[in-house]
Write a protein that holds these residues in place. Sequence first.
Motif, PDB file in Angstrom:
ATOM      1  N   GLY A 131       0.772  -1.230   0.000  1.00 22.84           N
ATOM      2  CA  GLY A 131       0.000   0.000   0.000  1.00 22.84           C
ATOM      3  C   GLY A 131       0.804   1.281   0.000  1.00 22.84           C
ATOM      4  O   GLY A 131       0.260   2.340  -0.317  1.00 22.84           O
ATOM      5  N   LEU A 132       2.083   1.215   0.361  1.00 22.02           N
ATOM      6  CA  LEU A 132       2.917   2.414   0.359  1.00 22.02           C
ATOM      7  C   LEU A 132       3.831   2.484  -0.852  1.00 22.02           C
ATOM      8  O   LEU A 132       4.654   3.386  -0.965  1.00 22.02           O
ATOM      9  CB  LEU A 132       3.750   2.495   1.648  1.00 22.02           C
ATOM     10  N   GLY A 133       3.688   1.529  -1.756  1.00 23.27           N
ATOM     11  CA  GLY A 133       4.426   1.581  -3.014  1.00 23.27           C
ATOM     12  C   GLY A 133       3.701   2.474  -4.008  1.00 23.27           C
ATOM     13  O   GLY A 133       2.597   2.971  -3.745  1.00 23.27           O
ATOM     14  N   ASN A 134       4.287   2.665  -5.159  1.00 21.29           N
ATOM     15  CA  ASN A 134       3.705   3.594  -6.131  1.00 21.29           C
ATOM     16  C   ASN A 134       2.316   3.161  -6.587  1.00 21.29           C
ATOM     17  O   ASN A 134       1.379   3.961  -6.602  1.00 21.29           O
ATOM     18  CB  ASN A 134       4.629   3.728  -7.343  1.00 21.29           C
ATOM     19  N   VAL A 135       2.164   1.878  -6.960  1.00 19.11           N
ATOM     20  CA  VAL A 135       0.871   1.409  -7.445  1.00 19.11           C
ATOM     21  C   VAL A 135      -0.163   1.439  -6.320  1.00 19.11           C
ATOM     22  O   VAL A 135      -1.317   1.836  -6.527  1.00 19.11           O
ATOM     23  CB  VAL A 135       0.981  -0.013  -8.032  1.00 19.11           C
ATOM     24  N   GLY A 136       0.261   1.044  -5.112  1.00 21.69           N
ATOM     25  CA  GLY A 136      -0.649   1.080  -3.976  1.00 21.69           C
ATOM     26  C   GLY A 136      -1.176   2.475  -3.704  1.00 21.69           C
ATOM     27  O   GLY A 136      -2.372   2.680  -3.449  1.00 21.69           O
ATOM     28  N   PRO A 150       9.642  10.339   3.374  1.00 23.31           N
ATOM     29  CA  PRO A 150       8.679  11.122   4.171  1.00 23.31           C
ATOM     30  C   PRO A 150       7.512  11.644   3.344  1.00 23.31           C
ATOM     31  O   PRO A 150       6.412  11.843   3.872  1.00 23.31           O
ATOM     32  CB  PRO A 150       9.530  12.277   4.714  1.00 23.31           C
ATOM     33  N   ARG A 151       7.717  11.839   2.044  1.00 21.47           N
ATOM     34  CA  ARG A 151       6.631  12.343   1.197  1.00 21.47           C
ATOM     35  C   ARG A 151       5.499  11.336   1.072  1.00 21.47           C
ATOM     36  O   ARG A 151       4.353  11.716   0.778  1.00 21.47           O
ATOM     37  CB  ARG A 151       7.181  12.714  -0.176  1.00 21.47           C
ATOM     38  N   VAL A 152       5.808  10.054   1.304  1.00 17.11           N
ATOM     39  CA  VAL A 152       4.754   9.039   1.277  1.00 17.11           C
ATOM     40  C   VAL A 152       3.700   9.358   2.337  1.00 17.11           C
ATOM     41  O   VAL A 152       2.488   9.245   2.099  1.00 17.11           O
ATOM     42  CB  VAL A 152       5.348   7.635   1.508  1.00 17.11           C
ATOM     43  N   PHE A 153       4.160   9.790   3.492  1.00 12.38           N
ATOM     44  CA  PHE A 153       3.213  10.049   4.585  1.00 12.38           C
ATOM     45  C   PHE A 153       2.472  11.371   4.384  1.00 12.38           C
ATOM     46  O   PHE A 153       1.392  11.570   4.950  1.00 12.38           O
ATOM     47  CB  PHE A 153       3.952   9.997   5.919  1.00 12.38           C
ATOM     48  N   GLU A 154       3.009  12.252   3.575  1.00 19.30           N
ATOM     49  CA  GLU A 154       2.251  13.427   3.166  1.00 19.30           C
ATOM     50  C   GLU A 154       1.064  12.997   2.306  1.00 19.30           C
ATOM     51  O   GLU A 154      -0.037  13.546   2.419  1.00 19.30           O
ATOM     52  CB  GLU A 154       3.150  14.398   2.402  1.00 19.30           C
ATOM     53  N   VAL A 155       1.292  12.006   1.446  1.00 16.66           N
ATOM     54  CA  VAL A 155       0.202  11.467   0.630  1.00 16.66           C
ATOM     55  C   VAL A 155      -0.840  10.797   1.529  1.00 16.66           C
ATOM     56  O   VAL A 155      -2.047  10.950   1.317  1.00 16.66           O
ATOM     57  CB  VAL A 155       0.741  10.464  -0.413  1.00 16.66           C
ATOM     58  N   ILE A 156      -0.375  10.069   2.556  1.00 16.34           N
ATOM     59  CA  ILE A 156      -1.304   9.413   3.483  1.00 16.34           C
ATOM     60  C   ILE A 156      -2.176  10.456   4.177  1.00 16.34           C
ATOM     61  O   ILE A 156      -3.398  10.272   4.333  1.00 16.34           O
ATOM     62  CB  ILE A 156      -0.541   8.571   4.527  1.00 16.34           C
ATOM     63  N   LEU A 214     -10.066   2.072   4.433  1.00 17.17           N
ATOM     64  CA  LEU A 214      -8.975   1.619   3.574  1.00 17.17           C
ATOM     65  C   LEU A 214      -7.778   1.222   4.429  1.00 17.17           C
ATOM     66  O   LEU A 214      -7.316   2.001   5.267  1.00 17.17           O
ATOM     67  CB  LEU A 214      -8.586   2.733   2.604  1.00 17.17           C
ATOM     68  N   PHE A 215      -7.263   0.020   4.186  1.00 17.70           N
ATOM     69  CA  PHE A 215      -6.139  -0.505   4.961  1.00 17.70           C
ATOM     70  C   PHE A 215      -4.952  -0.713   4.012  1.00 17.70           C
ATOM     71  O   PHE A 215      -5.042  -1.468   3.041  1.00 17.70           O
ATOM     72  CB  PHE A 215      -6.531  -1.816   5.639  1.00 17.70           C
ATOM     73  N   LEU A 216      -3.874  -0.012   4.304  1.00 21.29           N
ATOM     74  CA  LEU A 216      -2.678  -0.062   3.466  1.00 21.29           C
ATOM     75  C   LEU A 216      -1.613  -0.892   4.170  1.00 21.29           C
ATOM     76  O   LEU A 216      -1.093  -0.489   5.215  1.00 21.29           O
ATOM     77  CB  LEU A 216      -2.152   1.350   3.210  1.00 21.29           C
ATOM     78  N   LYS A 268      -6.301  10.747   4.182  1.00 16.78           N
ATOM     79  CA  LYS A 268      -7.139  10.842   5.388  1.00 16.78           C
ATOM     80  C   LYS A 268      -8.045  12.079   5.349  1.00 16.78           C
ATOM     81  O   LYS A 268      -9.150  12.059   5.894  1.00 16.78           O
ATOM     82  CB  LYS A 268      -6.252  10.864   6.630  1.00 16.78           C
ATOM     83  N   SER A 269      -7.581  13.141   4.711  1.00 15.18           N
ATOM     84  CA  SER A 269      -8.379  14.365   4.649  1.00 15.18           C
ATOM     85  C   SER A 269      -9.588  14.219   3.735  1.00 15.18           C
ATOM     86  O   SER A 269     -10.451  15.096   3.691  1.00 15.18           O
ATOM     87  CB  SER A 269      -7.503  15.532   4.171  1.00 15.18           C
ATOM     88  N   SER A 270      -9.677  13.104   2.999  1.00 13.87           N
ATOM     89  CA  SER A 270     -10.805  12.871   2.100  1.00 13.87           C
ATOM     90  C   SER A 270     -12.080  12.526   2.862  1.00 13.87           C
ATOM     91  O   SER A 270     -13.171  12.529   2.276  1.00 13.87           O
ATOM     92  CB  SER A 270     -10.474  11.732   1.134  1.00 13.87           C
TER      93      SER A 270
END
Length: 338
Positions: free
Chosen positions: A103-108, A135-141, A123-125, A145-147
Amino acid sequence: NKSVLRISLISQRAPNDVYRSIFRGLVVSIPHEFSNISMKWFEYLSQPRIGESFFRALHSAENILSFEGGRYLGPKFVKQNPEGESAGSVGLRSGGNYLITGGLGNVGLLLAQLVVKEKKLNLFLLSRDILNKDPRVFEVIDQLKSSGCYVEVIQADVTQNIEFVLSDIEKRFGPLQGVFHCAGRPGKAQHRIHNITRSDGDEFFDSKISGSERLVNYFKNKNLDFCFFISSTTAILGGMGDALYSSANIFEKYLIERMASSSITGKWLALDFDYLPRVIPDQASPNLGNFGASLFENALTEADFSEVIESVFSFASGAYVISKTDLNKRVERIKSNT
C-alpha cells in the motif's frame, strides 16, 4: 551476420505453476539480454505424436506453444471491450472495507488516491517496510485521510502471519469487501541472468507466490466482492534483467486463471499494466533495457489508470493486460529483435 543459438524447452505440463512461471519468464526475458539466443517453450498435456506437425510447430515463430486436445496453441491477445462484458459489475461500497497490499508503493498509492475519491470507505494499506519510506509518502497518506475516509497503515508482510492481520481487521471493522494485491519487489532490471542468486529468487517469489497463495487460501471461502492482482506487462513482454520479476508475476496469472475456473466467489482478476505515473515526484525510474522504450511509449496517465480501474469491475474473472497499442505487434517486435 551472427549465428543464433536456438534453445527449445520441451516439457509435460507441470502440476506446479511455479515451474511453469520460471520457464515462461526465462523464455520472454533471455532474448532481451542475449540477442543471439532464441528461446522457445513447448508444453504438452498429453504426449504429442512425433511427426511432421510436431516439427512444424517446433520451428514456428511462436516462442510459447502448448499441445492440448490434439492442437498446437500459441498465445494471442484479444482486445477486450468492457461494454461487451455480461459478467455483472461489482464496485466499491460506501462504508466498505478494502485492503491494498504494497500500500505504500507507487501502485498502492495510485490506487488509494483513486479509491478515496469514489466512496467514503475504510482503507487498509499494508506495507512490509514503514520506517524507511520517503517522508513524502506520509504526506500522501495525510491527504488520503483528509478525504473523509478512514485510512490505516499497517506494517505487515503478506508472506508472514497475514492471516492474523486480516482477522484483526475483520474483528474490528467487519468483513473485507475487496483486495488490491500490489505487494512485490519492483523490477529494476538489475538481475541479469548470469548474476541471479537463490536469495534474489526468494525476494521476488515470496510476495508474488507465497503471499498470493496465502491471500487466496484466506479469502477463498469468504464472500469477497473482488480481488485484483496488480502487476506489470513485463510479465508478458520480459525485459533485460527482469527474468525473476517476469517469472514471479506470471505466477499470479496462472493462479488467477485457476481461481476463475473454480467455484470461488467474487471477481478475481490479474491486471498487467504498462508504465504508470509516479505518485512521489523524482522517484528513480527503472532501467528497462533495449525494449524498455516501448513501455515508456505506452506509459499510462493517471486518467488512463482511473479509466481502466473503473472499467475492470465489469470484467469476468481472468487475466488481462492493459496496453495502449496492439500487444500482439509488440510481442512480435520483441521476438524479431527489432
